[in-house]
Design a protein around this motif. Sequence first.
Motif, PDB file in Angstrom:
ATOM      1  N   HIS A   1       0.691  -1.181  -0.094  1.00  0.00           N
ATOM      2  CA  HIS A   1      -0.005   0.218  -0.246  1.00  0.00           C
ATOM      3  C   HIS A   1       1.237   1.353  -0.168  1.00  0.00           C
ATOM      4  N   TYR A   2       1.579   1.445   0.997  1.00  0.00           N
ATOM      5  CA  TYR A   2       2.585   2.259   1.335  1.00  0.00           C
ATOM      6  C   TYR A   2       3.025   2.615  -0.216  1.00  0.00           C
TER       7      TYR A   2
ATOM      8  N   ASN B   1       1.611   3.922  -3.343  1.00  0.00           N
ATOM      9  CA  ASN B   1       1.296   5.073  -2.745  1.00  0.00           C
ATOM     10  C   ASN B   1       2.352   6.163  -3.000  1.00  0.00           C
ATOM     11  N   PHE B   2       3.162   5.968  -2.715  1.00  0.00           N
ATOM     12  CA  PHE B   2       4.937   6.673  -2.952  1.00  0.00           C
ATOM     13  C   PHE B   2       5.418   6.554  -3.668  1.00  0.00           C
TER      14      PHE B   2
ATOM     15  N   ASP C   1       5.419   6.831  -6.662  1.00  0.00           N
ATOM     16  CA  ASP C   1       5.590   7.986  -7.546  1.00  0.00           C
ATOM     17  C   ASP C   1       5.848   9.301  -7.605  1.00  0.00           C
ATOM     18  N   THR C   2       6.183   9.396  -5.822  1.00  0.00           N
ATOM     19  CA  THR C   2       6.806  11.114  -5.345  1.00  0.00           C
ATOM     20  C   THR C   2       8.823  10.732  -6.209  1.00  0.00           C
TER      21      THR C   2
ATOM     22  N   ARG D   1      10.639  12.477  -4.250  1.00  0.00           N
ATOM     23  CA  ARG D   1      11.215  12.154  -1.943  1.00  0.00           C
ATOM     24  C   ARG D   1      11.155  10.914  -2.078  1.00  0.00           C
TER      25      ARG D   1
ATOM     26  N   LEU E   1      13.256   9.989  -0.561  1.00  0.00           N
ATOM     27  CA  LEU E   1      14.226  10.097   1.336  1.00  0.00           C
ATOM     28  C   LEU E   1      12.510   9.802   2.153  1.00  0.00           C
ATOM     29  N   ALA E   2      11.928  10.326   2.037  1.00  0.00           N
ATOM     30  CA  ALA E   2      10.919  10.836   2.556  1.00  0.00           C
ATOM     31  C   ALA E   2       9.615   9.236   3.120  1.00  0.00           C
ATOM     32  N   GLY E   3       9.030   9.343   1.204  1.00  0.00           N
ATOM     33  CA  GLY E   3       9.367   7.421   1.024  1.00  0.00           C
ATOM     34  C   GLY E   3       9.474   6.822   2.168  1.00  0.00           C
TER      35      GLY E   3
ATOM     36  N   ARG F   1      10.631   7.005   5.136  1.00  0.00           N
ATOM     37  CA  ARG F   1      10.698   6.830   6.395  1.00  0.00           C
ATOM     38  C   ARG F   1       9.594   5.976   6.294  1.00  0.00           C
ATOM     39  N   GLN F   2       8.210   6.322   5.872  1.00  0.00           N
ATOM     40  CA  GLN F   2       7.200   4.810   6.530  1.00  0.00           C
ATOM     41  C   GLN F   2       7.704   3.855   6.304  1.00  0.00           C
TER      42      GLN F   2
ATOM     43  N   LYS G   1       9.552   2.671   8.677  1.00  0.00           N
ATOM     44  CA  LYS G   1       8.629   2.564  10.201  1.00  0.00           C
ATOM     45  C   LYS G   1       8.031   1.422  10.311  1.00  0.00           C
TER      46      LYS G   1
ATOM     47  N   PHE H   1      13.295  14.172  10.176  1.00  0.00           N
ATOM     48  CA  PHE H   1      12.575  14.013   8.790  1.00  0.00           C
ATOM     49  C   PHE H   1      12.967  15.681   8.046  1.00  0.00           C
TER      50      PHE H   1
ATOM     51  N   GLU I   1      14.437  17.429   6.211  1.00  0.00           N
ATOM     52  CA  GLU I   1      14.944  17.091   4.904  1.00  0.00           C
ATOM     53  C   GLU I   1      13.400  17.750   3.560  1.00  0.00           C
ATOM     54  N   MET I   2      12.632  18.297   4.109  1.00  0.00           N
ATOM     55  CA  MET I   2      11.328  18.598   3.598  1.00  0.00           C
ATOM     56  C   MET I   2      11.335  20.217   3.687  1.00  0.00           C
TER      57      MET I   2
ATOM     58  N   LYS J   1       1.374  11.486   0.105  1.00  0.00           N
ATOM     59  CA  LYS J   1       2.216  12.025  -0.608  1.00  0.00           C
ATOM     60  C   LYS J   1       3.691  12.600  -0.049  1.00  0.00           C
TER      61      LYS J   1
ATOM     62  N   GLU K   1       4.411  11.942   3.499  1.00  0.00           N
ATOM     63  CA  GLU K   1       4.406  10.637   4.258  1.00  0.00           C
ATOM     64  C   GLU K   1       3.317  10.563   5.650  1.00  0.00           C
TER      65      GLU K   1
END
Lengths: 259, 99
Positions: free
Chosen positions: A143-144, A147-148, A150-151, A153, A155-157, A159-160, A163, B31, B34-35, B45, B48
């Motif tokens: 799911h993650y 959803n993510f 195509d971003t 970012r 690095l931020a992707g 994170r989830q 986690k 975090f 970095e954003m 999106k 996150e």
Amino acid sequence: MPVINLPNVRMHVQELNPEGQETIIMVHGMFSNLAVYYFNIAPMLAKHFRVVLFDMKGHGMSEKVQTGYDLTSMTNDLRDLMDTLGIDKAHLAGYSYGGLVALKMATRFPERVGKLAIIEGPDPSEQEVLAIIDTYSKEFLIHYIENFADTTRLLAGKRQLEKNHRMYEFLFNETSIRSDMEGEKNFFNDPSVATIQHETLLIYGEESNCVPSGRTLASRIPNATLVLAPGDHNVPVQQPEVVGKELEKFLEPASLPVG
Amino acid sequence: MDQLIQENKLSKEEIFETLNQFITEVIGEEFVEEMDITPASSFTKDLEMDSIEIVAFSEKVKNHFGPNIDFTGWLSNMDLDEIIQLKLENIINYIQECQ
């Protein structure tokens, strides 16, 4: 953030409509958290009830503990939560493993339970159950990714993903969760299940591998009704409206204001 | 009289600053650094945030802006796709309307 101290665990609790006459306590499933109810199903029920949501130990924002994921310890936590919040009696709704917690509550503390709603409670004797849970966790991660992915970012992707990964790593490798669940294998055959007198609603996704578990419960609990909703094991996420309405319909008659 | 009402109303920038602070508290400073958080950032999106983080965020919104803002109620009228699309500016506008 309301995190309250119970005798054995620090628990994250959310309440909606605290003035409601009757209370419904909602129990989420393994590897999930109270957010599964918070955005849709809980606000629907909060029109009529005081709704109490909590994160199980080791989940969401509750304390990360290493042991006590068996149904006896989980129902001790729930009883302690009711004591701490001053709730003598409440309706219970539980999803997946949370459904088993709700059932166990009805067998151990029948006088403290009003009506009982079990959503997708799996028969723990089925070999497939752990497989379902594994699939569930994979879907969770997919799911993650979907959803993510195509971003830009990335690095931020991460994170989830990290986690979630950390949560599974913790629960599988650092806690007794697997052996505790294994230890509950015969729960559906426990004679106490057949003695449950509470009015019981069983909601299962018609595509779910857990439907046979629902049928087993329907045959064992004298006062149970089985309802099939469109969806699979993830039915509260897929059809929150349908699940919320079924719960409303099931719980409402007793709670209609008199006069 | 007009002046008084003006004083009580927060500007979009002020609301943004507050929400930005809440996001930092929920997902952690390391975090956020970095954003690039802007009003156009979407919750799932760009930021996150997962559902339990949005729960923590909504609790902060409720506690800060008070009972006039039924943030959870507002969210509960959205379906999953709408929540996935939700941008910071949608919440800023909602809070401004409720003031």
